[in-house]
Design a protein around this motif. Structure first.
Motif, short mmCIF file in Angstrom:
data_model
loop_
_atom_site.label_atom_id
_atom_site.label_comp_id
_atom_site.label_asym_id
_atom_site.label_seq_id
_atom_site.Cartn_x
_atom_site.Cartn_y
_atom_site.Cartn_z
N VAL A 1 0.85 -1.21 -0.13
CA VAL A 1 0.10 -0.06 -0.03
C VAL A 1 0.93 1.24 0.01
O VAL A 1 1.69 1.45 0.89
CB VAL A 1 -0.90 -0.02 1.29
N THR A 2 0.50 2.20 -0.77
CA THR A 2 1.30 3.30 -0.87
C THR A 2 0.19 4.47 -0.49
O THR A 2 -0.62 4.70 -0.95
CB THR A 2 1.75 3.76 -2.28
N LEU A 3 0.85 5.14 0.50
CA LEU A 3 0.05 6.23 1.14
C LEU A 3 0.46 7.41 0.47
O LEU A 3 1.66 7.76 1.03
CB LEU A 3 -0.39 6.06 2.70
N HIS A 4 -0.16 8.35 -0.07
CA HIS A 4 0.11 9.86 -0.27
C HIS A 4 -0.74 10.62 0.79
O HIS A 4 -1.48 10.44 1.04
CB HIS A 4 -0.17 10.10 -1.53
N ASN A 5 0.22 11.72 1.10
CA ASN A 5 -0.27 12.75 2.20
C ASN A 5 -0.36 12.36 3.43
O ASN A 5 -1.31 12.54 4.25
CB ASN A 5 -1.66 13.23 1.61
N VAL A 6 0.93 11.50 3.85
CA VAL A 6 1.08 11.21 5.04
C VAL A 6 1.48 12.59 5.92
O VAL A 6 2.47 13.03 5.58
CB VAL A 6 1.67 10.08 5.45
N ARG A 7 0.63 12.95 7.05
CA ARG A 7 1.07 14.17 7.73
C ARG A 7 2.42 13.63 8.87
O ARG A 7 2.20 12.96 9.59
CB ARG A 7 0.02 14.67 8.45
N ALA A 8 3.40 14.41 8.66
CA ALA A 8 4.36 14.12 9.58
C ALA A 8 5.11 15.65 10.21
O ALA A 8 6.23 15.99 10.12
CB ALA A 8 5.73 13.51 9.02
N PHE A 9 4.01 16.28 10.61
CA PHE A 9 4.39 17.88 11.16
C PHE A 9 5.16 17.54 12.42
O PHE A 9 5.02 16.87 13.21
CB PHE A 9 3.01 18.50 11.68
N ARG A 10 6.05 18.54 12.70
CA ARG A 10 6.77 18.71 13.87
C ARG A 10 6.32 20.06 14.72
O ARG A 10 6.54 21.29 14.24
CB ARG A 10 8.31 18.82 13.76
N TRP A 11 5.18 19.71 15.70
CA TRP A 11 4.70 20.90 16.42
C TRP A 11 5.68 21.63 17.30
O TRP A 11 6.31 21.07 18.03
CB TRP A 11 3.47 20.58 17.17
N HIS A 12 5.68 23.09 17.20
CA HIS A 12 6.30 23.80 18.44
C HIS A 12 5.40 24.39 19.30
O HIS A 12 5.58 24.72 20.38
CB HIS A 12 6.97 24.93 17.54
N SER A 13 4.10 24.32 19.11
CA SER A 13 3.06 24.55 20.06
C SER A 13 1.83 24.23 19.45
O SER A 13 1.77 23.42 18.50
CB SER A 13 2.79 26.16 19.99
N ALA A 14 0.73 24.43 20.15
CA ALA A 14 -0.70 23.87 19.70
C ALA A 14 -1.36 24.49 18.31
O ALA A 14 -2.03 23.82 17.56
CB ALA A 14 -1.63 24.16 20.80
N THR A 15 -0.40 25.65 17.80
CA THR A 15 -1.11 25.98 16.60
C THR A 15 0.15 26.19 15.39
O THR A 15 -0.11 26.59 14.38
CB THR A 15 -1.52 27.45 16.95
N GLU A 16 1.36 26.02 15.99
CA GLU A 16 2.41 26.29 15.19
C GLU A 16 3.37 25.00 14.77
O GLU A 16 3.78 24.29 15.80
CB GLU A 16 3.39 27.23 15.43
N ALA A 17 3.73 24.72 13.35
CA ALA A 17 4.44 23.54 13.13
C ALA A 17 5.14 23.58 12.08
O ALA A 17 4.84 24.45 10.99
CB ALA A 17 3.23 22.43 12.90
N GLU A 18 6.23 22.75 11.91
CA GLU A 18 6.90 22.46 10.62
C GLU A 18 5.89 21.69 9.93
O GLU A 18 5.89 20.85 10.24
CB GLU A 18 8.40 22.00 10.78
N GLU A 19 5.67 22.04 8.83
CA GLU A 19 4.59 21.44 7.87
C GLU A 19 5.49 20.20 6.86
O GLU A 19 5.95 20.80 6.11
CB GLU A 19 3.46 22.32 7.11
N ALA B 1 -12.67 14.98 6.96
CA ALA B 1 -11.21 14.91 6.50
C ALA B 1 -10.92 13.45 7.19
O ALA B 1 -11.18 13.22 8.16
CB ALA B 1 -10.27 15.95 6.86
N LEU B 2 -9.98 12.84 6.35
CA LEU B 2 -9.41 11.61 6.72
C LEU B 2 -7.72 12.00 6.77
O LEU B 2 -7.36 11.98 5.66
CB LEU B 2 -9.41 10.52 6.25
N ILE B 3 -7.29 11.98 7.98
CA ILE B 3 -5.82 12.42 8.23
C ILE B 3 -4.90 10.83 8.45
O ILE B 3 -5.29 10.33 9.54
CB ILE B 3 -5.56 13.36 9.09
N ALA B 4 -3.80 10.69 7.64
CA ALA B 4 -2.74 9.67 8.07
C ALA B 4 -1.75 10.65 8.51
O ALA B 4 -1.39 11.41 7.96
CB ALA B 4 -2.62 8.83 6.88
N ALA B 5 -1.18 10.18 9.80
CA ALA B 5 -0.12 10.65 10.34
C ALA B 5 1.01 9.79 11.18
O ALA B 5 0.67 8.54 11.54
CB ALA B 5 -0.59 11.89 11.13
#
Length: 318
Positions: A92-110, A179-183
């Motif tokens: 299975v190949t999943l596209h759009n897997v989220r791997a954010f690195r959160w700095h706060s509850a609202t800010e992240a490296e996307e 939305a369905l998020i994979a992360a």
């Protein structure tokens, strides 16, 4: 009496729907209120009023029912992409897997990634519940693990626009798409434990390899469906719990409705009675062992997040 009860119902539902859909246009709601007052005046002065009220109801339905979910809005960054999957044999190949690195509850490296998984190497699945206020209300995610240590979390969420915030009332009136998020767990779980200060609990599930595969593929199918045809989120009928219930019915088509679908914080109790939780013993003890927020907060940034939140109590990682 029936007329005035209907009038109040139309005022409440119609006014709320207009306020949700036109939050920056208060004159729309004011105009609606004036129309309803005019209808009330007709009723008081003439004893009639049903034709006027019927016209208002018809106008509301003509406006509201055709509202269509969309995929091209200015989305909030964390729900900007919905997972999409491709299947070839066990791969299975999943596209759009989220791997954010959160700095706060609202800010992240996307960070959005494409990842590949071998379904023949699935080792298990965990349900995680996240409570932020009322203990009877929780957000639900499901995490799948593989032999090579990879994990991917699926989360059914509201798809907010950039300037929107969650609203349970708005969820009844077509404010949000689904939305369905994979992360990564270090994204979607750490966000809740470390930055939102939510009470997160992890419950290993008792599923056979065939069941694991079936549920995983239903998530992939849901993501593909949402990419092809957007759907509305609904606070009751299409939320993180009710959608998952629809997915897992692949395991048992006769799975009954339960109040835990509305009071999602009660899901562990329900699954315990169904025999789906892998942990054994008293339910209170199971819930206590499932708590991971404190240990997640204690972890250094370089720690293996997924391994550490599953470490037994005697493990120094905890």
């Amino acid at each position: 009496m029936i007329f005035w009860s209907t009038w109040v119902l139309v005022a409440g539902l119609g006014g709320t729907a207009l306020q949700v859909q036109f939050p920056r246009a208060p004159l729309v709601t004011v105009g609606f209120a004036m129309v309803l007052l005019a209808v009330a005046a007709v009723r008081v002065w003439t004893g009639a009023g049903w034709p006027a009220l019927g016209a208002v109801i018809l106008a509301l339905l003509v406006w509201y029912l055709p509202l269509t979910p969309r995929a091209d809005r200015d989305w909030a960054p964390d729900v900007a992409k919905i997972v999409r999957g491709e299947m070839v044999g066990d791969q299975v190949t999943l596209h759009n897997v989220r791997a954010f690195r959160w700095h706060s509850a609202t800010e992240a490296e996307e960070i959005w990634q494409t990842r590949r998984y071998d379904l023949s190497q699935l080792t298990g699945a965990d349900m995680l519940t996240s409570v932020w206020g009322n203990p009877k209300i929780a957000h639900l995610v499901v995490s799948f693990g593989f032999v090579d240590g990879q994990r991917v979390v699926f989360s059914v969420e509201i798809r907010r626009e950039r300037d929107e915030a969650f609203s349970s009332i708005g969820g009844f009136f077509r404010q949000f798409e689904l939305a369905l998020i994979a992360a990564d767990e270090s994204d979607i779980i750490r966000l809740r434990t470390n930055h939102r200060a939510e009470d997160v609990r992890l419950y290993p599930l008792r599923l056979t390899p065939d069941q694991l595969r079936a549920v995983f593929l239903r998530y992939v199918e849901l993501g593909n469906d949402l990419n092809a045809q957007p759907r509305w989120y609904n606070t009751v009928t299409a939320n993180c719990t009710s959608v998952v219930w629809g997915l897992v019915r692949v395991l048992d088509p006769d799975l009954p409705l339960n109040r835990a679908l509305l009071l999602s914080g009660l899901l562990p109790d329900w699954l315990y009675r169904l025999g789906v939780l892998a942990d054994t013993g008293d339910l209170a003890a199971i819930k206590a062992r499932a708590a991971i927020s404190a240990r997640a907060l204690a972890l250094p940034d370089a720690a293996d997040f997924s391994a550490a939140i599953r470490a037994p109590a005697s493990d120094p990682l905890r």
